[in-house]
Scaffold this motif. Structure first.
Motif, PDB file in Angstrom:
ATOM      1  N   SER A   1       0.827  -1.211   0.000  1.00  0.00           N
ATOM      2  CA  SER A   1       0.000   0.000   0.000  1.00  0.00           C
ATOM      3  C   SER A   1       0.861   1.261   0.000  1.00  0.00           C
ATOM      4  O   SER A   1       0.559   2.227  -0.716  1.00  0.00           O
ATOM      5  N   VAL A   2       1.940   1.253   0.793  1.00  0.00           N
ATOM      6  CA  VAL A   2       2.819   2.425   0.872  1.00  0.00           C
ATOM      7  C   VAL A   2       3.440   2.723  -0.487  1.00  0.00           C
ATOM      8  O   VAL A   2       3.441   3.879  -0.954  1.00  0.00           O
ATOM      9  N   ILE A   3       3.962   1.681  -1.143  1.00  0.00           N
ATOM     10  CA  ILE A   3       4.612   1.878  -2.447  1.00  0.00           C
ATOM     11  C   ILE A   3       3.582   2.296  -3.500  1.00  0.00           C
ATOM     12  O   ILE A   3       3.823   3.214  -4.307  1.00  0.00           O
ATOM     13  N   LYS A   4       2.429   1.640  -3.501  1.00  0.00           N
ATOM     14  CA  LYS A   4       1.385   1.977  -4.476  1.00  0.00           C
ATOM     15  C   LYS A   4       0.942   3.428  -4.324  1.00  0.00           C
ATOM     16  O   LYS A   4       0.805   4.161  -5.327  1.00  0.00           O
ATOM     17  N   ASN A   5       0.735   3.870  -3.106  1.00  0.00           N
ATOM     18  CA  ASN A   5       0.297   5.248  -2.875  1.00  0.00           C
ATOM     19  C   ASN A   5       1.356   6.253  -3.325  1.00  0.00           C
ATOM     20  O   ASN A   5       1.022   7.314  -3.890  1.00  0.00           O
ATOM     21  N   ARG A   6       2.626   5.934  -3.088  1.00  0.00           N
ATOM     22  CA  ARG A   6       3.676   6.848  -3.526  1.00  0.00           C
ATOM     23  C   ARG A   6       3.730   6.922  -5.047  1.00  0.00           C
ATOM     24  O   ARG A   6       3.926   8.010  -5.619  1.00  0.00           O
ATOM     25  N   LEU A   7       3.593   5.792  -5.700  1.00  0.00           N
ATOM     26  CA  LEU A   7       3.623   5.781  -7.172  1.00  0.00           C
ATOM     27  C   LEU A   7       2.500   6.640  -7.751  1.00  0.00           C
ATOM     28  O   LEU A   7       2.691   7.352  -8.753  1.00  0.00           O
ATOM     29  N   ILE A   8       1.340   6.572  -7.116  1.00  0.00           N
ATOM     30  CA  ILE A   8       0.190   7.353  -7.603  1.00  0.00           C
ATOM     31  C   ILE A   8       0.314   8.815  -7.191  1.00  0.00           C
ATOM     32  O   ILE A   8       0.171   9.729  -8.029  1.00  0.00           O
ATOM     33  N   ASP A   9       0.596   9.068  -5.912  1.00  0.00           N
ATOM     34  CA  ASP A   9       0.627  10.441  -5.400  1.00  0.00           C
ATOM     35  C   ASP A   9       1.741  11.269  -6.038  1.00  0.00           C
ATOM     36  O   ASP A   9       1.593  12.491  -6.223  1.00  0.00           O
ATOM     37  N   GLU A  10       2.859  10.619  -6.374  1.00  0.00           N
ATOM     38  CA  GLU A  10       3.979  11.348  -6.964  1.00  0.00           C
ATOM     39  C   GLU A  10       3.913  11.386  -8.489  1.00  0.00           C
ATOM     40  O   GLU A  10       4.849  11.852  -9.148  1.00  0.00           O
ATOM     41  N   GLY A  11       2.812  10.858  -9.030  1.00  0.00           N
ATOM     42  CA  GLY A  11       2.548  11.003 -10.449  1.00  0.00           C
ATOM     43  C   GLY A  11       3.311  10.075 -11.374  1.00  0.00           C
ATOM     44  O   GLY A  11       3.376  10.320 -12.593  1.00  0.00           O
ATOM     45  N   TYR A  12       3.839   8.976 -10.836  1.00  0.00           N
ATOM     46  CA  TYR A  12       4.604   8.067 -11.685  1.00  0.00           C
ATOM     47  C   TYR A  12       3.694   7.103 -12.457  1.00  0.00           C
ATOM     48  O   TYR A  12       3.886   6.873 -13.656  1.00  0.00           O
ATOM     49  N   LEU A  13       2.718   6.505 -11.765  1.00  0.00           N
ATOM     50  CA  LEU A  13       1.814   5.536 -12.379  1.00  0.00           C
ATOM     51  C   LEU A  13       0.380   5.863 -11.984  1.00  0.00           C
ATOM     52  O   LEU A  13       0.133   6.463 -10.930  1.00  0.00           O
ATOM     53  N   VAL A  14      -0.568   5.440 -12.840  1.00  0.00           N
ATOM     54  CA  VAL A  14      -1.974   5.747 -12.592  1.00  0.00           C
ATOM     55  C   VAL A  14      -2.653   4.664 -11.768  1.00  0.00           C
ATOM     56  O   VAL A  14      -3.325   4.937 -10.770  1.00  0.00           O
ATOM     57  N   ASN A  15      -2.479   3.433 -12.166  1.00  0.00           N
ATOM     58  CA  ASN A  15      -3.142   2.319 -11.471  1.00  0.00           C
ATOM     59  C   ASN A  15      -2.181   1.135 -11.347  1.00  0.00           C
ATOM     60  O   ASN A  15      -2.373   0.088 -11.983  1.00  0.00           O
ATOM     61  N   PRO A  16      -1.137   1.266 -10.519  1.00  0.00           N
ATOM     62  CA  PRO A  16      -0.127   0.201 -10.430  1.00  0.00           C
ATOM     63  C   PRO A  16      -0.585  -0.956  -9.550  1.00  0.00           C
ATOM     64  O   PRO A  16      -1.483  -0.827  -8.715  1.00  0.00           O
ATOM     65  N   THR A  17       0.057  -2.086  -9.757  1.00  0.00           N
ATOM     66  CA  THR A  17      -0.105  -3.255  -8.888  1.00  0.00           C
ATOM     67  C   THR A  17       1.252  -3.558  -8.270  1.00  0.00           C
ATOM     68  O   THR A  17       2.257  -3.639  -8.981  1.00  0.00           O
ATOM     69  N   VAL A  18       1.268  -3.719  -6.943  1.00  0.00           N
ATOM     70  CA  VAL A  18       2.526  -3.954  -6.231  1.00  0.00           C
ATOM     71  C   VAL A  18       2.409  -5.254  -5.444  1.00  0.00           C
ATOM     72  O   VAL A  18       1.421  -5.477  -4.736  1.00  0.00           O
ATOM     73  N   GLN A  19       3.407  -6.103  -5.577  1.00  0.00           N
ATOM     74  CA  GLN A  19       3.462  -7.355  -4.812  1.00  0.00           C
ATOM     75  C   GLN A  19       4.766  -7.415  -4.025  1.00  0.00           C
ATOM     76  O   GLN A  19       5.841  -7.171  -4.582  1.00  0.00           O
ATOM     77  N   VAL A  20       4.660  -7.742  -2.735  1.00  0.00           N
ATOM     78  CA  VAL A  20       5.826  -7.817  -1.855  1.00  0.00           C
ATOM     79  C   VAL A  20       5.845  -9.182  -1.175  1.00  0.00           C
ATOM     80  O   VAL A  20       4.831  -9.623  -0.618  1.00  0.00           O
ATOM     81  N   ARG A  21       6.999  -9.844  -1.212  1.00  0.00           N
ATOM     82  CA  ARG A  21       7.165 -11.125  -0.529  1.00  0.00           C
ATOM     83  C   ARG A  21       8.506 -11.161   0.166  1.00  0.00           C
ATOM     84  O   ARG A  21       9.488 -10.572  -0.311  1.00  0.00           O
ATOM     85  N   VAL A  22       8.558 -11.874   1.287  1.00  0.00           N
ATOM     86  CA  VAL A  22       9.823 -12.098   1.989  1.00  0.00           C
ATOM     87  C   VAL A  22      10.469 -13.343   1.389  1.00  0.00           C
ATOM     88  O   VAL A  22       9.856 -14.415   1.351  1.00  0.00           O
ATOM     89  N   LEU A  23      11.715 -13.208   0.939  1.00  0.00           N
ATOM     90  CA  LEU A  23      12.373 -14.317   0.250  1.00  0.00           C
ATOM     91  C   LEU A  23      13.116 -15.258   1.193  1.00  0.00           C
ATOM     92  O   LEU A  23      13.307 -16.426   0.866  1.00  0.00           O
ATOM     93  N   ASN A  24      13.546 -14.750   2.325  1.00  0.00           N
ATOM     94  CA  ASN A  24      14.417 -15.565   3.186  1.00  0.00           C
ATOM     95  C   ASN A  24      13.732 -16.016   4.469  1.00  0.00           C
ATOM     96  O   ASN A  24      14.350 -16.059   5.541  1.00  0.00           O
TER      97      ASN A  24
END
Length: 253
Positions: free
Chosen positions: A114-137
């Protein structure tokens, strides 16, 4: 004389076998009393040294590409993804392309999305992005009286304690099932939990779900401790005693 020796053998075997009872060995003995209870889960909270895989996508892949790490070809293995993932610093931050530093420690993967998606939208980089986060280790460590102690990776956000014990090949006969120790570091503090596997009461507590970097310690019983680790199985005691008494019996002839 033979009759006395035989009586001694019988008594010693009886005492040895009675050292460990079913009450000490069987898992979840009151399972029926704890059935049909609601389950609750706690989201994983990111810690320093976690490695994150973050994928940003958009209807137009070209505009989303700058926000993804270029991991190159042949990076499908977990080891390669870990090397190319985002390592959380001791300060609890990661550095993404263009967005730069983002504070992630103490957040769940969904919250980071949510944090990354909101920044992408609020800072005008992307309009409707999808962000996926997973812990690898994701991993846990299990030590002591299990058949295969070691460090085990897992892909889920959390697993059950029984899952973890199963991955280690189950407890040995020498394990104390009434005091499994769970060590966990949370918010800069080390917590120690004591779990009794002979009852099912602990299963309703979400704190006892195994999470990233947990350490499980299975302590040995007094027989194993007093033997200095030489006795791997209580049945060995029976065998040793029977052998010694057999020798005594032969000599007494």
């Amino acid at each position: 004389m033979k009759k006395n020796v035989a009586s001694i053998i019988f008594l010693l075997l009886l005492v040895t076998q009675s050292c460990t009872t079913k009450k000490d060995m069987l898992y979840l003995q009151d399972m029926d009393a704890h059935s049909n209870k609601n389950l609750s889960f706690v989201m994983t909270k990111i810690q320093p040294n976690d490695i994150l895989k973050i994928d940003v996508s958009d209807l137009n892949p070209v505009v989303a590409a700058p926000f993804n790490l270029n991991v190159g070809s042949g990076s499908s293995s977990v080891q390669m993804m870990e090397l190319s993932g985002y390592l959380v610093t001791p300060e609890g931050t990661i550095t993404m392309p263009i967005l730069n530093e983002i504070s992630v420690v103490g957040l769940s993967p969904s919250k980071i999305e949510s944090v990354i998606k909101n920044r992408l939208i609020d800072e005008g980089y992307l309009v409707n992005p999808t962000v996926q986060v997973r812990v690898l280790n994701n991993k846990f460590t299990i030590l002591g009286e299990v058949r295969s102690p070691g460090v085990y990776p897992f892909t889920e956000e959390s697993i059950s304690l029984l899952d973890a014990i199963g991955m280690a090949g189950d407890l040995t006969y020498s394990a104390i099932r009434k005091d499994i120790q769970l060590l966990r570091e949370t918010n800069g503090k080390r917590m120690v939990y004591h779990i009794d596997l002979t009852t099912a009461a602990w299963m309703s507590n979400p704190d006892f779900q195994i999470r990233q970097n947990d350490v499980i310690i299975v302590v040995p019983n007094k027989l194993k401790v007093n033997s200095g680790g030489l006795i791997k199985d209580p049945l060995q005691v029976i065998g040793v005693i029977a052998s010694l008494l057999a020798i005594i019996l032969l000599i007494s002839k």
